[in-house]
Write an enzyme that holds these catalytic residues in place. Structure first.
Site, PDB file in Angstrom:
ATOM      1  N   ASP A  70     -59.695  -8.451  27.286  1.00  0.00           N
ATOM      2  CA  ASP A  70     -59.351  -7.580  26.159  1.00  0.00           C
ATOM      3  C   ASP A  70     -58.005  -6.902  26.426  1.00  0.00           C
ATOM      4  OD1 ASP A  70     -59.213  -5.761  24.111  1.00  0.00           O
ATOM      5  OD2 ASP A  70     -61.095  -4.750  24.563  1.00  0.00           O
ATOM      6  N   GLY A 124     -63.961 -11.306  26.166  1.00  0.00           N
ATOM      7  CA  GLY A 124     -62.912 -10.523  25.542  1.00  0.00           C
ATOM      8  C   GLY A 124     -63.420  -9.224  24.959  1.00  0.00           C
ATOM      9  N   HIS A 125     -62.699  -8.721  23.946  1.00  0.00           N
ATOM     10  CA  HIS A 125     -63.005  -7.446  23.309  1.00  0.00           C
ATOM     11  C   HIS A 125     -64.429  -7.440  22.751  1.00  0.00           C
ATOM     12  CE1 HIS A 125     -62.077  -3.738  21.149  1.00  0.00           C
ATOM     13  NE2 HIS A 125     -62.496  -4.295  20.022  1.00  0.00           N
ATOM     14  N   PHE A 126     -64.790  -8.515  22.064  1.00  0.00           N
ATOM     15  CA  PHE A 126     -66.160  -8.706  21.591  1.00  0.00           C
ATOM     16  C   PHE A 126     -66.859  -9.609  22.606  1.00  0.00           C
ATOM     17  CE2 PHE A 126     -63.726  -7.950  17.662  1.00  0.00           C
ATOM     18  CZ  PHE A 126     -64.460  -6.915  17.093  1.00  0.00           C
TER      19      PHE A 126
END
Length: 315
Positions: free
Chosen positions: A262, A288-290
Site C-alpha cells: 500500500d 495491498g491497501h485492500f
C-alpha cells in the site's frame, strides 16, 4: 529486525503450515438489508448467528460493504457480522452535501445510530481505510461498546502517510486552487492504483473492483460528496493524537493487519500502533491497501485465530 518484520516472518510460517487446512465457509446466512437512519437510507450486509459475538466491519474509500464479501462466509460460522455502507457509498442513499454534512464526524454519528437501531451492545471494530476515522470516533464516543480492534491499513499516525498525501495537504490548504487532487482521487486510474499499489502480483486482482468503484464515483453529485470528505480528512490527521491517547487509555486486544504493498498508508504507520498498544499483534501481509484482494485466506485465518484466543479475556 523490527517487531513488524518478526511478525511478518512468523505470519508467513504460520499461514504456510495451516494453508492445507480448509477454512469453513458458510454463505447461507448472508443477508442484505436497508433501514432509515435519521432520514437516510442505510444499506448493510449481515451474516452469522445473531447470538454470537459481533464484528462491525467498516469499509474504506471508494469501496462499500461489498469489500467484505469474500470474508463474511469465512467468519460466519462463529461470529455475527454487520457491514454497512456509509451515506454516499455503495447501496446507501447519497443525499447532496446540502442535505447531509459529509464529514467524518457525521459518518460516525450515522453509523452509531445504525448500531443503536440494530441493538448492538458490544462488538469488535474491524476498520479498513476510512473505517479508521469512522471507527475511532465511535470508539471515543462509546468506549464500553468496543471489545477488540482489528485494523487493516487504517492509519492513525503521521508516519503512515505515503507520498501522495503531500499533494492532498495542498488541497486542504487551498481547495479551490487544487481541483486536480479531487480529479486524481476520483479517477479510474486512482481507483485502480488504490487496489494494485506496488503488488508484484497484479494478476491476482479483479479489474471489476476498480471499474465498479469508478462507476459509483461517476454518479451525479458523487464528486461533490467525495471532495467534501477528502477536504474533511484533514480533521483525521489532526485527531491522531486523540486516537492514540484513546488507545493508551482504553487498552483493547488488537490485531493489526497491514498490506505491505500500500503506497497510501505505508508500513511505518502499522508499526507505530505498537507504541500505544504494545501488546497488539502486528502482521505484515503480502497484500495491498485492500488486503482481501490478495490475501483473503490469510486475513480470515489470522482473524479467527486472534478472536478465538482473546474471547475469554475481553474486558
Amino acid at each position: 529486525m523490527t517487531t513488524g518484520t518478526i511478525l511478518a516472518a512468523a505470519t508467513a510460517l504460520m499461514l504456510g503450515q495451516s494453508s492445507s487446512k480448509p477454512l469453513p465457509s458458510i454463505a447461507a446466512t448472508t443477508t442484505y438489508h436497508r433501514v432509515a437512519v435519521d432520514g437516510v437510507g442505510i444499506f448493510y450486509r449481515e451474516a452469522g448467528p445473531r447470538d454470537a459475538p459481533t464484528i462491525l466491519l467498516l469499509h474504506g474509500y471508494p469501496s462499500s460493504s461489498r469489500q467484505w464479501d469474500s470474508l463474511l462466509p469465512l467468519l460466519a460460522d462463529r461470529y455475527h457480522l454487520i457491514a454497512p455502507d456509509y451515506p454516499g457509498f455503495g447501496q446507501s442513499d447519497a443525499p447532496s452535501p446540502a442535505q447531509y454534512a459529509y464529514t467524518f464526524d457525521n459518518l460516525a454519528a450515522t453509523m452509531a445510530e445504525l448500531v443503536a437501531h440494530l441493538g448492538l451492545e458490544r462488538y469488535t471494530l474491524f476498520m479498513q481505510d476510512y473505517g479508521g476515522p469512522v471507527g475511532f470516533r465511535m470508539a471515543m464516543a462509546r468506549p464500553e461498546r468496543v471489545s477488540a480492534l482489528i485494523i487493516q491499513n487504517a492509519n492513525a499516525y503521521t508516519e503512515g502517510l505515503g507520498a501522495k498525501w503531500r499533494g492532498i495537504a495542498r488541497y486542504w490548504a487551498d481547495p479551490t486552487s487544487h481541483p486536480e487532487q479531487v480529479d486524481a482521487f476520483t479517477s479510474l486510474e486512482g481507483a485502480k492504483q488504490r487496489h494494485l499499489g506496488t503488488s508484484p502480483n497484479p494478476e491476482r486482482y479483479n479489474p471489476d473492483l476498480w471499474r465498479d468503484e469508478h462507476a459509483i464515483l461517476g454518479r451525479p453529485g458523487e464528486r461533490e460528496i467525495q471532495a467534501a470528505l477528502l477536504y474533511d480528512y484533514r480533521t483525521n490527521v489532526a485527531s491522531y493524537p486523540a486516537w492514540q491517547a484513546w488507545m493508551r487509555k482504553h487498552l483493547r486486544p488488537a490485531l493489526i493487519l497491514w498490506g505491505r504493498y500500500d503506497p497510501s498508508f505505508i508500513v511505518p504507520g502499522a508499526e507505530a500502533y505498537l507504541r500505544d498498544m504494545p501488546n497488539a499483534e502486528l502482521h505484515l501481509l503480502d497484500a495491498g491497501h485492500f488486503a482481501l484482494d490478495e490475501a483473503t485466506d490469510d486475513v480470515a485465518r489470522l482473524t479467527r485465530d486472534f478472536l478465538g484466543r482473546i474471547t475469554a479475556a475481553v474486558p
